[in-house]
Design a protein around this motif. Structure first.
Motif, PDB file in Angstrom:
ATOM      1  N   LEU A 138      31.042  36.062  34.209  1.00  0.00           N
ATOM      2  CA  LEU A 138      31.619  37.234  34.873  1.00  0.00           C
ATOM      3  C   LEU A 138      32.304  36.803  36.171  1.00  0.00           C
ATOM      4  CD1 LEU A 138      31.676  40.275  34.199  1.00  0.00           C
ATOM      5  CD2 LEU A 138      29.768  40.564  35.782  1.00  0.00           C
ATOM      6  N   ASP A 139      33.465  37.388  36.436  1.00  0.00           N
ATOM      7  CA  ASP A 139      34.247  37.082  37.635  1.00  0.00           C
ATOM      8  C   ASP A 139      34.664  35.607  37.683  1.00  0.00           C
ATOM      9  OD1 ASP A 139      33.633  39.688  38.192  1.00  0.00           O
ATOM     10  OD2 ASP A 139      32.302  39.260  39.875  1.00  0.00           O
ATOM     11  N   TRP A 210      49.874  39.723  29.680  1.00  0.00           N
ATOM     12  CA  TRP A 210      50.498  39.935  30.985  1.00  0.00           C
ATOM     13  C   TRP A 210      50.328  41.379  31.454  1.00  0.00           C
ATOM     14  CZ3 TRP A 210      52.451  36.710  34.536  1.00  0.00           C
ATOM     15  CH2 TRP A 210      53.262  37.248  35.542  1.00  0.00           C
ATOM     16  N   ASN A 211      50.397  42.310  30.532  1.00  0.00           N
ATOM     17  CA  ASN A 211      50.305  43.728  30.892  1.00  0.00           C
ATOM     18  C   ASN A 211      48.877  44.269  30.857  1.00  0.00           C
ATOM     19  OD1 ASN A 211      53.132  43.947  31.163  1.00  0.00           O
ATOM     20  ND2 ASN A 211      53.374  44.309  28.973  1.00  0.00           N
ATOM     21  N   GLU A 212      47.900  43.458  30.500  1.00  0.00           N
ATOM     22  CA  GLU A 212      46.537  43.936  30.332  1.00  0.00           C
ATOM     23  C   GLU A 212      45.903  44.281  31.680  1.00  0.00           C
ATOM     24  OE1 GLU A 212      42.675  44.729  29.552  1.00  0.00           O
ATOM     25  OE2 GLU A 212      43.168  43.016  30.807  1.00  0.00           O
ATOM     26  N   PHE A 213      45.175  45.397  31.710  1.00  0.00           N
ATOM     27  CA  PHE A 213      44.561  45.856  32.952  1.00  0.00           C
ATOM     28  C   PHE A 213      43.042  45.979  32.867  1.00  0.00           C
ATOM     29  CE2 PHE A 213      42.872  49.339  35.532  1.00  0.00           C
ATOM     30  CZ  PHE A 213      43.258  48.944  36.802  1.00  0.00           C
ATOM     31  N   LEU A 214      42.535  46.601  31.786  1.00  0.00           N
ATOM     32  CA  LEU A 214      41.121  46.963  31.739  1.00  0.00           C
ATOM     33  C   LEU A 214      40.208  45.742  31.756  1.00  0.00           C
ATOM     34  CD1 LEU A 214      39.039  49.210  31.537  1.00  0.00           C
ATOM     35  CD2 LEU A 214      39.243  49.092  29.039  1.00  0.00           C
ATOM     36  N   PHE A 215      40.491  44.737  30.911  1.00  0.00           N
ATOM     37  CA  PHE A 215      39.662  43.544  30.869  1.00  0.00           C
ATOM     38  C   PHE A 215      39.702  42.808  32.209  1.00  0.00           C
ATOM     39  CE2 PHE A 215      39.726  44.342  26.411  1.00  0.00           C
ATOM     40  CZ  PHE A 215      38.628  43.700  25.878  1.00  0.00           C
ATOM     41  N   ALA A 216      40.891  42.702  32.794  1.00  0.00           N
ATOM     42  CA  ALA A 216      41.007  42.012  34.088  1.00  0.00           C
ATOM     43  C   ALA A 216      40.261  42.764  35.180  1.00  0.00           C
ATOM     44  CB  ALA A 216      42.482  41.855  34.459  1.00  0.00           C
ATOM     45  N   PHE A 217      40.283  44.081  35.135  1.00  0.00           N
ATOM     46  CA  PHE A 217      39.607  44.886  36.153  1.00  0.00           C
ATOM     47  C   PHE A 217      38.094  44.796  36.026  1.00  0.00           C
ATOM     48  CE2 PHE A 217      37.806  49.020  37.459  1.00  0.00           C
ATOM     49  CZ  PHE A 217      38.158  48.999  38.799  1.00  0.00           C
ATOM     50  N   MET A 218      37.589  44.839  34.789  1.00  0.00           N
ATOM     51  CA  MET A 218      36.137  44.845  34.573  1.00  0.00           C
ATOM     52  C   MET A 218      35.524  43.450  34.617  1.00  0.00           C
ATOM     53  SD  MET A 218      35.081  47.985  34.191  1.00  0.00           S
ATOM     54  CE  MET A 218      33.518  47.768  33.344  1.00  0.00           C
ATOM     55  N   LEU A 219      36.219  42.454  34.083  1.00  0.00           N
ATOM     56  CA  LEU A 219      35.635  41.127  33.934  1.00  0.00           C
ATOM     57  C   LEU A 219      36.063  40.153  35.021  1.00  0.00           C
ATOM     58  CD1 LEU A 219      36.095  40.712  30.062  1.00  0.00           C
ATOM     59  CD2 LEU A 219      34.144  41.663  31.298  1.00  0.00           C
ATOM     60  N   GLY A 220      37.220  40.394  35.643  1.00  0.00           N
ATOM     61  CA  GLY A 220      37.688  39.482  36.680  1.00  0.00           C
ATOM     62  C   GLY A 220      37.101  39.765  38.043  1.00  0.00           C
ATOM     63  N   LYS A 222      36.625  40.803  41.920  1.00  0.00           N
ATOM     64  CA  LYS A 222      37.403  40.414  43.095  1.00  0.00           C
ATOM     65  C   LYS A 222      37.733  38.930  43.104  1.00  0.00           C
ATOM     66  CE  LYS A 222      35.626  44.061  46.140  1.00  0.00           C
ATOM     67  NZ  LYS A 222      34.938  44.357  47.429  1.00  0.00           N
ATOM     68  N   ALA A 223      37.023  38.143  42.301  1.00  0.00           N
ATOM     69  CA  ALA A 223      37.241  36.703  42.320  1.00  0.00           C
ATOM     70  C   ALA A 223      38.517  36.313  41.576  1.00  0.00           C
ATOM     71  CB  ALA A 223      36.032  35.988  41.700  1.00  0.00           C
ATOM     72  N   VAL A 224      38.804  36.986  40.458  1.00  0.00           N
ATOM     73  CA  VAL A 224      39.986  36.672  39.647  1.00  0.00           C
ATOM     74  C   VAL A 224      40.768  37.961  39.468  1.00  0.00           C
ATOM     75  CG1 VAL A 224      40.845  35.665  37.503  1.00  0.00           C
ATOM     76  CG2 VAL A 224      38.655  34.894  38.440  1.00  0.00           C
ATOM     77  N   GLN A 225      41.769  38.162  40.291  1.00  0.00           N
ATOM     78  CA  GLN A 225      42.573  39.381  40.243  1.00  0.00           C
ATOM     79  C   GLN A 225      43.969  39.057  39.724  1.00  0.00           C
ATOM     80  OE1 GLN A 225      42.580  42.105  43.483  1.00  0.00           O
ATOM     81  NE2 GLN A 225      40.492  41.627  44.137  1.00  0.00           N
TER      82      GLN A 225
END
Length: 278
Positions: A138-139, A210-220, A222-225
């Motif tokens: 995670l993150d 490139w356009n994905e938001f939900l996975f990046a928001f939940m799994l990334g 603050k460390a991987v934005q």
């Protein structure tokens, strides 16, 4: 007689050319408007009537750079590139295997792979979150890369399988008669014929990531934005920073346009592969 017969054809050509130009202007107008907002001062942005003449400013660019949005852009590009490369490496032989080899419950397995793509992302992100939290992904950049690879892999296999089935099997049989092994046939015969299809499908996977938001928001976290996740930061308590949002929007558009422009020859050939058969 010949001139009279050619006039309707010429009129029809002028009509469709005019329709194409009008459609292009409608599609490109929002991009022009967003590009003008990048250099338009705040006082001229919402002036009524609309000011088409104004003194350009670079304050929106300065704010975006000061807030570190260029690092979010780099993170998005690296994440999409690495995940798409993994999809190509794993998905290409898998799609070829589904197209050429017989295996037990092949249709059921292929339907399962396709079903994972059909499921809404919100149904998958929660299991991903719980699993990644248990294994320490995670993150992390690696965890988000694996998540992107997972939801793009099923789409890649599904599309490339149809390309593989359109390839003439006689070429592979002839190579086998020459004593070539299956890996040699795949590397020397199948892969060159499949290259355009691989590029076209990989570009689609890159755009999806490139356009994905939900996975990046939940799994990334603050460390991987990524860049899509960073855009809500421009909605502040003082209001929406529209000029800065236009800068980020155009920045997000340019890499995709660059990739499509550079690889357009392979994309067109890949999308038309198998469309015309002798």
């Amino acid at each position: 007689m010949a001139e009279a017969a050619s006039r309707p054809e010429g009129s029809r050509g002028y009509f469709w050319t005019s329709v194409t130009i009008v459609y292009a202007l409608i599609v490109l107008f929002p991009i022009y408007w967003m590009a003008s907002m990048m250099v338009k001062p705040n006082d001229a942005m919402f002036a009524r009537p609309t000011q088409f003449l104004f003194t350009p400013t670079l304050e929106h660019f300065e704010y975006v750079l000061a807030q570190g949005f260029h690092w979010y852009l780099l993170t998005s590009f690296l994440l999409c590139t690495v995940s798409t490369a993994l999809v190509v490496i794993i998905g290409t032989p898998a799609a070829y295997a589904f197209a050429r080899f017989e295996m037990r419950a092949k249709d059921d397995l292929f339907l399962f792979i396709l079903g994972s793509r059909m499921a809404p992302p919100v149904c998958l992100v929660i299991p991903f979150y719980l699993i990644f939290a248990k294994v320490g992904l995670l993150d992390t950049f690696l965890g988000l890369t694996l998540a992107y690879m997972t939801f793009n892999l099923s789409f890649y296999i599904w599309v490339l399988r149809s390309f593989c089935r359109d390839l003439p099997v006689e070429l592979e049989e002839a190579a086998a008669l020459e004593g070539w092994s299956r890996p040699q046939i795949f590397r020397r015969v199948v892969f060159p014929l499949l290259r355009n299809g691989i590029v076209a499908t990989a570009v689609l996977c890159f755009i999806f990531a490139w356009n994905e938001f939900l996975f990046a928001f939940m799994l990334g976290g603050k460390a991987v934005q990524t860049l899509p996740v960073s855009i809500p930061k421009l909605i502040t308590s003082q209001g929406v920073r529209w000029g800065e949002m236009a800068v980020v929007g155009m920045t997000a558009l340019l890499p995709v346009l660059a990739v499509v422009f550079v690889l357009q020859r392979h994309i067109v050939r890949g999308l038309t592969l198998g469309a015309v058969k002798g």
